[in-house]
Structures are given as structure tokens and as C-alpha cells.
Design a protein around this motif. Structure first.
Motif, PDB file in Angstrom:
ATOM      1  N   ARG A 284      68.778  18.776  61.840  1.00 24.92           N
ATOM      2  CA  ARG A 284      67.772  19.681  62.421  1.00 24.92           C
ATOM      3  C   ARG A 284      68.054  21.123  61.998  1.00 24.92           C
ATOM      4  O   ARG A 284      67.133  21.887  61.691  1.00 24.92           O
ATOM      5  CB  ARG A 284      67.792  19.572  63.954  1.00 24.92           C
ATOM      6  N   ALA A 285      69.324  21.484  61.947  1.00 25.12           N
ATOM      7  CA  ALA A 285      69.677  22.852  61.531  1.00 25.12           C
ATOM      8  C   ALA A 285      69.262  23.087  60.081  1.00 25.12           C
ATOM      9  O   ALA A 285      69.154  24.232  59.625  1.00 25.12           O
ATOM     10  CB  ALA A 285      71.182  23.063  61.673  1.00 25.12           C
ATOM     11  N   LEU A 286      69.018  21.982  59.359  1.00 21.49           N
ATOM     12  CA  LEU A 286      68.585  22.098  57.957  1.00 21.49           C
ATOM     13  C   LEU A 286      67.070  21.950  57.846  1.00 21.49           C
ATOM     14  O   LEU A 286      66.537  21.753  56.757  1.00 21.49           O
ATOM     15  CB  LEU A 286      69.294  21.029  57.109  1.00 21.49           C
ATOM     16  N   GLY A 287      66.384  22.032  58.998  1.00 25.25           N
ATOM     17  CA  GLY A 287      64.932  22.133  58.969  1.00 25.25           C
ATOM     18  C   GLY A 287      64.162  20.839  59.113  1.00 25.25           C
ATOM     19  O   GLY A 287      62.942  20.817  58.991  1.00 25.25           O
ATOM     20  N   PHE A 288      64.864  19.724  59.409  1.00 29.09           N
ATOM     21  CA  PHE A 288      64.135  18.469  59.619  1.00 29.09           C
ATOM     22  C   PHE A 288      63.727  18.387  61.084  1.00 29.09           C
ATOM     23  O   PHE A 288      64.534  18.659  61.969  1.00 29.09           O
ATOM     24  CB  PHE A 288      65.006  17.268  59.204  1.00 29.09           C
ATOM     25  N   ASP A 289      62.470  18.011  61.328  1.00 29.57           N
ATOM     26  CA  ASP A 289      61.927  18.060  62.698  1.00 29.57           C
ATOM     27  C   ASP A 289      61.719  16.676  63.284  1.00 29.57           C
ATOM     28  O   ASP A 289      61.724  15.674  62.564  1.00 29.57           O
ATOM     29  CB  ASP A 289      60.563  18.780  62.686  1.00 29.57           C
TER      30      ASP A 289
ATOM     31  N   GLU B 174      63.384  13.036  51.712  1.00 23.31           N
ATOM     32  CA  GLU B 174      63.353  14.296  50.945  1.00 23.31           C
ATOM     33  C   GLU B 174      64.683  14.633  50.278  1.00 23.31           C
ATOM     34  O   GLU B 174      64.718  15.121  49.157  1.00 23.31           O
ATOM     35  CB  GLU B 174      62.953  15.454  51.882  1.00 23.31           C
TER      36      GLU B 174
ATOM     37  N   VAL C 260      63.958  12.612  62.059  1.00 22.73           N
ATOM     38  CA  VAL C 260      64.832  13.508  61.287  1.00 22.73           C
ATOM     39  C   VAL C 260      65.563  12.719  60.202  1.00 22.73           C
ATOM     40  O   VAL C 260      65.608  13.107  59.035  1.00 22.73           O
ATOM     41  CB  VAL C 260      65.832  14.197  62.247  1.00 22.73           C
TER      42      VAL C 260
END
Ligand SMILES: NCCC[C@H](NC(=O)CCC(=O)O)C(=O)O
Length: 447
Positions: free
Chosen positions: A90-95, A108, A101
Motif C-alpha cells: 500500500r505504501a507503494l501505491g497499490f489500493d 503490475e 493489493v
């Protein structure tokens, strides 16, 4: 290299009554797999893509813990981390929720999911650095969590390791737990640390081994500044601290931690001739600081660095049994190498301090670059401090049976690298760890 920072042995006895060394092994987690994440770790690169056996791996680790208890040593356990680890992704932008996630990362940037999946917290020699009470200014046992910042997948561990160590060693009368030093200064914990002392309960010399990064070479994962910072905040006597540089030859041969080429126990240093960059200065400083020091050294012309790295001869546990005998707990790979085994038999048959050889089977861990010594964190305590450790982290045969039952029921039998994208595996890893925490009396939010 500047002269090592160590002065005359003051002979100040920090004796505090009988001390015992407790080995805290990391239980190999359900997500154990060969992802080839550790550049510079020969085994990790060689076995990348192989099929891993998490259940067998955990049972091998438990068998080693049982063997140590059978030898009369105290045994502790650190828990597998939450893997795959959604908060990091999540800290790497996966929601989305955890499975969204994981699915997005796998789709990706699968390498990120591989990093989030690693069971590398099993190697608790890298969990932190431990300075026992007789060595520290305030007489407490100081533990510094390692940031493991050189490798992406290992850097995830520090937060969860800190939670476990702060829980296990929360009694501040006997313990001080320090958060990791800033990530810019690589720190790999006790794997790059050795304590030499007349006996566990006497003040010792603490040796911190660091590497110097060279362009194009394998990463030197321990920075000198991090080692010095840990020694400073543990309140060590600078005259009994030695900062030693690991040899470039050892790093180039794939010894990414000092504990691949050296191990110490009480007054004995067991090392490869090429472990340290300035061998003469290091040994002179150690002899000066530690009267009675005995060095058992493998000559390079007898045991090459490549053999040492292939067999993990020096990643053995070197322990003192209640009988006083000193024993090497070796990976089975050493017995499969005749030239190594022959040298070991000479060492034991000779007049030196090492009396016995014990062989343990930790092949699953070895295939990812971790031997018997990598799998454990040594904590030397007196009986009062031992009694203050959260008992849920301490092992006896019954607890081993409980852990074994959970592993046998829930740990995956096999993980192929392509399985990491399988939602069933994500769920199985989560269910397995939860079952373990329940069985050991931990609530999910605690660790
Ligand atoms: N003290 C031994 C540590 C071994 C560990 N291996 C790993 O992380 C391999 C993970 C993988 O490649 O799947 C390391 O290199 O830090």
C-alpha cells in the motif's frame, strides 16, 4: 585501516551470577520461497526459481531447536512475519483490500510482490544486535533492531521485528530495546557481531564487523557508522569494542555477512583465515583485549573461501554445553564435503577447545543462504532477566509439539515461484500464521 578501537583489557569482571545463552530461532514461515532477491548471496541466486518446501523447512528448523534443547541449551522462538505484507505494498501505491493489493502488485510489478512475500525474517541473526548486561553501562541487556536496509525485502522486517522484541523483552528493568538506526546506514544485526569473553557472565569484548562498498562488487551490507552507533547507544566501554573490516575477498566470495566466515563463543574465535581485511591487526587487538583468547583458524590453503561459502562451515553455532564441552552445530552440507569434514575431525581430535561436532539438517534455509547460525539470535541473560522474558517466546518440548502440529496442518508443502500470484496461497499463508499466533496465545494486533 585505522588501528582497531580497542584498548587494554581492564579485567573488570561484570559477573552477575550464572548467565545462560538463549537462542531465539526464527520459525520458518509459510511463505518461504526461492525468489532470488539477495544479490551477493550465492545460494539465493543459484536456487532462484526452485520449488520451496515451507512445511519441511519449518520442521527442519524445529528439529534443530529440539536438538539444542536436548543438548541442554535454552531455546526461544521468534514468529514468522505477516507475509505477503499488504501495508508495504500500500505504501507503494497499490489500493484496495489486501487481496486487491496483492493482485495489482502481481499484475503490475510482480517483483514487488516477491519482496513482500519473503520469509526472510526466519534468519533472526539479522533481527538485531544484542549486548549482554555485563558489557553495558547500565548493566541491562541492550537489543538494537537491525534496519536491514541494503536489501529491499529485508528492509520490510524491522517494524515487525521491533514489535516482537519490544514484546518479548518489555521488562525495562533488565532490557532496553532500541529501534533501528536510520536506514541510510546499513545494519544487518548480530550476523556481523561477535562477543568474546572469559565466560558468558563476564564482561566481554564486542566485535562489530563491517564492509566497505566497492563499485561493481557485491554490496557490503553493514556500514561502519551503523556498527559504531549501536555500540554507542548500548553504552559499551569503547576500550572493549573492536570495529573490524570484513575482507573484500570474503565479500567477493559471497560471504555477505561475517557469520559466513567467522563465529565466536566465550573465549574462542572460529574463523577462516581470510575473514578480516587486516587479519594481523584484528587478531593482535583481540589478543590484547582478551587474554586467554583462542583462535581456531581454517588456513586458506586448506579450506578455500569458496568451500567455506558453499558449505557454510563457519555459519555453525558454537556453543558451550552444560558439561562445559564446546560444540560446533554444523549444517549437513559440511559432512558432504570430505575436505571440510576431514579438517573438522582434525580440529576436534586436536588439543583445541572445540570438543564435539553436531550436524543438523537445515537444507531448505541453506538453499536461500541461511545456515544454523543465521536462524538464531543469541541472548545471554542471568536467571532474573530470563524470568522476565515474555514466556510465549520461550520453547519447551510441549510448545514444540504445539508449533509442529500447526505447521503440519497449515504450512504449504510446496511453493513454486509462480504460485506467488495465487490468491489461495495468500489466504493459506494468512490462515497458517493466524493459527500459530492463536496456538501460542498472541492476539493478531500484538505482533
Ligand atoms: N543470514 C542469512 C540471510 C540470508 C538471506 N537470504 C535471503 O534473503 C534470500 C531470499 C530470497 O532470495 O528468496 C539474505 O540474503 O539476507
Amino acid at each position: 585501516m585505522e588501528p582497531p578501537a580497542v584498548g587494554r583489557w581492564t579485567g573488570q569482571m561484570g559477573a552477575r551470577g550464572t548467565m545462560v545463552e538463549i537462542n531465539f530461532d526464527g520459525l520458518i514461515g509459510p511463505s518461504h520461497n526461492y525468489a532470488g532477491l539477495s544479490f551477493g548471496n550465492v545460494a539465493s541466486a543459484t536456487n532462484a526459481g526452485a520449488v520451496a518446501a515451507p512445511r519441511a523447512a519449518a520442521l527442519q528448523g524445529l528439529a534443530k531447536m529440539r536438538r539444542m534443547m536436548a543438548l541442554g541449551l535454552r531455546q526461544g522462538l521468534l514468529l514468522p512475519h505477516d507475509r505477503p505484507h499488504a501495508p508495504w505494498l500500500r505504501a507503494l501505491g497499490f489500493d484496495g483490500d489486501d487481496e486487491a493489493v496483492f493482485a495489482a502488485a502481481w499484475r503490475e510489478e510482480p517483483a514487488l510482490l516477491r519482496n513482500a512475500f519473503s520469509a526472510s525474517a526466519m534468519w533472526t541473526a539479522n533481527a538485531g544486535t544484542v549486548s549482554p548486561g555485563p558489557d553495558t553501562a547500565d548493566g541491562r541487556c541492550h537489543l538494537s533492531v537491525a534496519n536491514l536496509s541494503t536489501m529491499l525485502h529485508r528492509g520490510i522486517e524491522a517494524q515487525e521485528t521491533a514489535r516482537q522484541l519490544r514484546l518479548a523483552f518489555r521488562n525495562e528493568r533488565f532490557f532496553a530495546v532500541h529501534d533501528a538506526v536510520p536506514a541510510g546506514l546499513g545494519d544487518e544485526g548480530a550476523a556481523n557481531f561477535m562477543r568474546l569473553c572469559p565466560r558468558h557472565d563476564a564482561a566481554g569484548v564486542e566485535v562489530f564487523v563491517y564492509g566497505e562498498r566497492h563499485e561493481g562488487g557485491f554490496p557490503a551490507r553493514q556500514s561502519r557508522a551503523a556498527s559504531a552507533a549501536v555500540a554507542r547507544r548500548h553504552g559499551l566501554d569503547p576500550t572493549r569494542v573492536l570495529l573490524a573490516r570484513q575482507s573484500e575477498a570474503a565479500i567477493a566470495a559471497g560471504a555477505f555477512h561475517n557469520d559466513v566466515v567467522a563465529v565466536a563463543n566465550e573465549h574462542v574465535l572460529f574463523a577462516h583465515e581470510q575473514a578480516f581485511e587486516d587479519r594481523g591487526a584484528v587478531l593482535d587487538a583481540l589478543h590484547a583485549a582478551m587474554p586467554g583468547l583462542i583462535v581456531v583458524e581454517a588456513p586458506a590453503n586448506r579450506i578455500g573461501l569458496e568451500q567455506a561459502v558453499r558449505t557454510y562451515l563457519f555459519n555453525s553455532q558454537l556453543i558451550t554445553l552444560p558439561s562445559g564441552e564446546m560444540t560446533l552445530v554444523l549444517p549437513a552440507e559440511t559432512r558432504d564435503a570430505p575436505e571440510v569434514w576431514r579438517w573438522l575431525e582434525e580440529v576436534v581430535a586436536g588439543p583445541g577447545p572445540i570438543d564435539r561436532l553436531e550436524v543438523v539438517e537445515v537444507r531448505e534455509s541453506m538453499r536461500n543462504g541461511g545456515g544454523p547460525a543465521c536462524l538464531r539470535l543469541r541472548v545471554a541473560v542471568d536467571e532474573a532477566a530470563a524470568a522476565a522474558i515474555d514466556p510465549r517466546f520461550l520453547l519447551d518440548e510441549r510448545v514444540c509439539d504445539d508449533v509442529e502440529a500447526v505447521v503440519a496442518r497449515h504450512w504449504p508443502e510446496a511453493i513454486h515461484p509462480d504460485d506467488l500470484g495465487d490468491p489461495d496461497l495468500w489466504r493459506q499463508c494468512r490462515v497458517a500464521r493466524t493459527a500459530l499466533l492463536d496456538r501460542l496465545g498472541f492476539s493478531a494486533g500484538e505482533v
